[in-house]
Design a protein around this motif. Sequence first.
Motif, PDB file in Angstrom:
ATOM      1  N   ASP A   2      -1.736 -26.676  36.114  1.00  0.00           N
ATOM      2  CA  ASP A   2      -0.366 -27.399  36.805  1.00  0.00           C
ATOM      3  C   ASP A   2       0.132 -27.975  35.496  1.00  0.00           C
ATOM      4  O   ASP A   2      -0.087 -29.051  34.689  1.00  0.00           O
ATOM      5  N   ARG A   3       1.684 -27.435  35.206  1.00  0.00           N
ATOM      6  CA  ARG A   3       2.321 -28.197  33.976  1.00  0.00           C
ATOM      7  C   ARG A   3       3.523 -28.921  34.505  1.00  0.00           C
ATOM      8  O   ARG A   3       4.659 -28.809  33.892  1.00  0.00           O
ATOM      9  N   THR A   4       3.554 -29.110  35.755  1.00  0.00           N
ATOM     10  CA  THR A   4       4.825 -29.810  36.460  1.00  0.00           C
ATOM     11  C   THR A   4       5.178 -30.699  35.519  1.00  0.00           C
ATOM     12  O   THR A   4       6.514 -31.101  35.318  1.00  0.00           O
ATOM     13  N   ASN A   5       4.468 -31.718  35.122  1.00  0.00           N
ATOM     14  CA  ASN A   5       4.987 -33.084  34.387  1.00  0.00           C
ATOM     15  C   ASN A   5       5.433 -32.773  33.158  1.00  0.00           C
ATOM     16  O   ASN A   5       6.513 -33.003  32.897  1.00  0.00           O
ATOM     17  N   ALA A  58       9.130 -31.532  33.972  1.00  0.00           N
ATOM     18  CA  ALA A  58       9.867 -32.559  34.340  1.00  0.00           C
ATOM     19  C   ALA A  58      10.220 -33.341  32.853  1.00  0.00           C
ATOM     20  O   ALA A  58      11.803 -33.646  32.684  1.00  0.00           O
ATOM     21  N   GLN A  59       9.411 -33.515  31.878  1.00  0.00           N
ATOM     22  CA  GLN A  59       9.663 -34.029  30.696  1.00  0.00           C
ATOM     23  C   GLN A  59      10.751 -33.203  30.098  1.00  0.00           C
ATOM     24  O   GLN A  59      11.634 -33.739  29.234  1.00  0.00           O
ATOM     25  N   THR A  80      14.016 -33.460  31.423  1.00  0.00           N
ATOM     26  CA  THR A  80      14.727 -34.684  31.160  1.00  0.00           C
ATOM     27  C   THR A  80      15.359 -34.681  29.730  1.00  0.00           C
ATOM     28  O   THR A  80      16.343 -34.932  29.484  1.00  0.00           O
TER      29      THR A  80
END
Length: 382
Positions: free
Chosen positions: A133-136, A139-140, A143
């Motif tokens: 899981d690379r969702t974070n 998101a970065q 951003t």
Amino acid sequence: MNAMNPRASPAQAAASALTVERAFELLWQQAPDFAFVVLDRMGAVTGWRAASESMFGYSESEMVGGAIDILFTEEDRALGLPQLEREVALSAQRSEDDRWHVRKDGTRIWVFGSLIALREGDRHVGFAKIMSDRTNLRAQLETLENRLDSAHDALRGRDAFFGRLTHEIRNALGPIGNVTDLVERKGLLTSELQMPISIVKRQVAQMTRMLEDLAEVVRFGAGKLRLVKQSFDLGADLVEIAAAVKQDAERKSQTIDVLVPPAPVPIVADKARVHQIVFNLLHNAIKYTPPGGRIWLQCTVETDEAVVKVEDTGAGIAPALLPRIFELFTQEDPHQSGGGFGVGLSLVKDLVDAHRGFVEVRSDGKHLGSEFTVRLPLRPVD
């Protein structure tokens, strides 16, 4: 005797030893950050271990026997990407990608996946897929992309502002220059007015040059800078440029030494832009070199590059400023700049970059002089 447990018997030591096979089995069952999935040759799930359930929300009983395609988004399934992933793995042994996947509750997560085709000898027996899981991280990344877009918008706004600013100031300077010319043409220039009028003319010329530099920076930022390349003798032009600024140097009792090869240095470049590069570096050297100082303008050829150096015995550059010296509006001491905007060196870098060249600076510190080196290709670079 077992080094870890001196009292353990050989049988106990053998029973407690962690074999490679057992380590893989435990990893397969317990890895908290990776989903391990085994597929048959058609893409149906036969193994659903480690973080698979926590990552996607499906239990092993729900997934075994079903197609892994359910984890793909509807758009990717419509494009046939699950099947394509297996075909790539069969052809290249491995298929890797980052893409959106869908959890049981319908939420999307950004997943890195690596699908490996498993073979026994020459026979294809199935697939193994590892997912994280690379969702974070996604998101970065989004951003940062949003911030970059905002920065680009700000730069476009800045360019528009400075475009209007240069236009308005140029309009204001025009009448001042016209008045000084009129005073001279009408014979109104008395001995008392000689010095103040010459100061006004010199300052108007300096302001006009700074505005032109700022306008060039705006054009470069807007992608409107165009190079008109031609062949010319760089060495001869450097001699002419040095002669043009000689008067400014003499006002401060400075000496400019010009060192160029005796033979022509033919280069194909935008002649006017190259002149701007050298003029700006020489004007900077004159500005920041104290009275009685020396300035060297040198030219040589290294392989397929023309190398131009401007060295001085001037104020030098503090080590902390060196990495930022070519940034727009960079000034260590605005009072020492003689009213400049901190635009000249930024323009130099833009013009050198436009020629696919390279510019660098060297200084041993404050009051120890500086050396700017410009490298330009002798022939255009595609």
